[in-house]
Write a protein that holds these residues in place. Structure first.
Motif, PDB file in Angstrom:
ATOM      1  N   GLY A  55      71.889  90.381  53.554  1.00 33.44           N
ATOM      2  CA  GLY A  55      71.533  89.790  52.268  1.00 33.44           C
ATOM      3  C   GLY A  55      72.548  88.794  51.753  1.00 33.44           C
ATOM      4  N   GLY A  56      73.811  88.957  52.142  1.00 32.55           N
ATOM      5  CA  GLY A  56      74.861  88.056  51.683  1.00 32.55           C
ATOM      6  C   GLY A  56      75.148  86.903  52.619  1.00 32.55           C
ATOM      7  N   ALA A  60      70.629  83.411  53.804  1.00 32.31           N
ATOM      8  CA  ALA A  60      69.901  84.093  52.731  1.00 32.31           C
ATOM      9  C   ALA A  60      70.277  83.504  51.372  1.00 32.31           C
ATOM     10  N   ARG A  61      71.546  83.212  51.174  1.00 37.03           N
ATOM     11  CA  ARG A  61      71.975  82.607  49.905  1.00 37.03           C
ATOM     12  C   ARG A  61      71.334  81.232  49.719  1.00 37.03           C
ATOM     13  N   ASN A  62      71.258  80.444  50.799  1.00 40.16           N
ATOM     14  CA  ASN A  62      70.627  79.115  50.706  1.00 40.16           C
ATOM     15  C   ASN A  62      69.161  79.230  50.306  1.00 40.16           C
ATOM     16  N   VAL A  63      68.458  80.184  50.893  1.00 46.71           N
ATOM     17  CA  VAL A  63      67.039  80.360  50.556  1.00 46.71           C
ATOM     18  C   VAL A  63      66.896  80.801  49.110  1.00 46.71           C
ATOM     19  N   ARG A  64      67.698  81.758  48.689  1.00 45.68           N
ATOM     20  CA  ARG A  64      67.629  82.224  47.291  1.00 45.68           C
ATOM     21  C   ARG A  64      67.947  81.097  46.308  1.00 45.68           C
ATOM     22  N   ALA A  65      68.905  80.248  46.655  1.00 51.01           N
ATOM     23  CA  ALA A  65      69.329  79.171  45.757  1.00 51.01           C
ATOM     24  C   ALA A  65      68.211  78.176  45.479  1.00 51.01           C
ATOM     25  N   ALA A  66      67.216  78.124  46.343  1.00 50.99           N
ATOM     26  CA  ALA A  66      66.107  77.196  46.143  1.00 50.99           C
ATOM     27  C   ALA A  66      65.205  77.620  44.992  1.00 50.99           C
ATOM     28  N   ALA A  90      60.431  79.325  52.795  1.00 45.97           N
ATOM     29  CA  ALA A  90      61.061  80.625  53.005  1.00 45.97           C
ATOM     30  C   ALA A  90      61.343  81.345  51.694  1.00 45.97           C
ATOM     31  N   GLN A  91      61.231  82.651  51.759  1.00 46.98           N
ATOM     32  CA  GLN A  91      61.601  83.559  50.684  1.00 46.98           C
ATOM     33  C   GLN A  91      62.411  84.691  51.300  1.00 46.98           C
ATOM     34  N   VAL A  92      63.350  85.238  50.558  1.00 45.78           N
ATOM     35  CA  VAL A  92      64.101  86.410  51.009  1.00 45.78           C
ATOM     36  C   VAL A  92      63.380  87.647  50.493  1.00 45.78           C
TER      37      VAL A  92
END
Length: 134
Positions: A55-56, A60-66, A90-92
């Motif tokens: 998750g870290g 994953a951070r790049n996808v969440r940041a979108a 993409a989604q996490v």
């Protein structure tokens, strides 16, 4: 060469089942590409590609940041002159069911069950374009 997602050839689909590593490209906050090697699976029926990761992780951070709309990403694999790219949004996913499904598909494709990891998430890519020469 673009392919019709509704009518992917058996050779193209078989290529996504071979024991090959791929790359995942995600956008950094500055818009530049972050490219890393990954294992990826493709569910042609649902048009979803899946990558398991921590998750870290940066990906994953790049996808969440979108944000809520997801990140535009691509997964690609190459073997000699054959290549295939799947592009999508993409989604996490951190829920147990999504992670378990991604792990199951990974084990099926790569012939080994991933080591348990409580930090694991699944990056699910809703595929909108298929390219390649497989």
């Amino acid at each position: 060469m673009a392919h019709d997602l509704a009518d992917l050839s058996p050779a193209y689909l078989a290529f996504w089942g071979e024991h090959l590593m791929s790359t995942l490209t995600t956008p950094r906050r500055d818009g530049s590409p972050h490219v890393v090697p990954v294992g990826v699976t493709y569910d042609a029926e649902r048009r979803i590609a899946r990558v398991i990761t921590r998750g870290g992780s940066t990906k994953a951070r790049n996808v969440r940041a979108a944000g809520a709309d997801g990140a535009r990403v691509a997964v690609c694999q190459v073997a000699g002159r054959r290549w295939a790219t799947l592009e999508g949004i993409a989604q996490v996913r951190a829920d147990a069911a999504a992670v378990a499904e991604a792990e199951r598909r990974y084990a099926e494709r790569y012939g080994r069950t991933p080591t348990p990891n409580p930090e694991r998430v699944a990056i699910e890519i809703s595929v909108v374009r298929a390219l390649g020469r497989a």
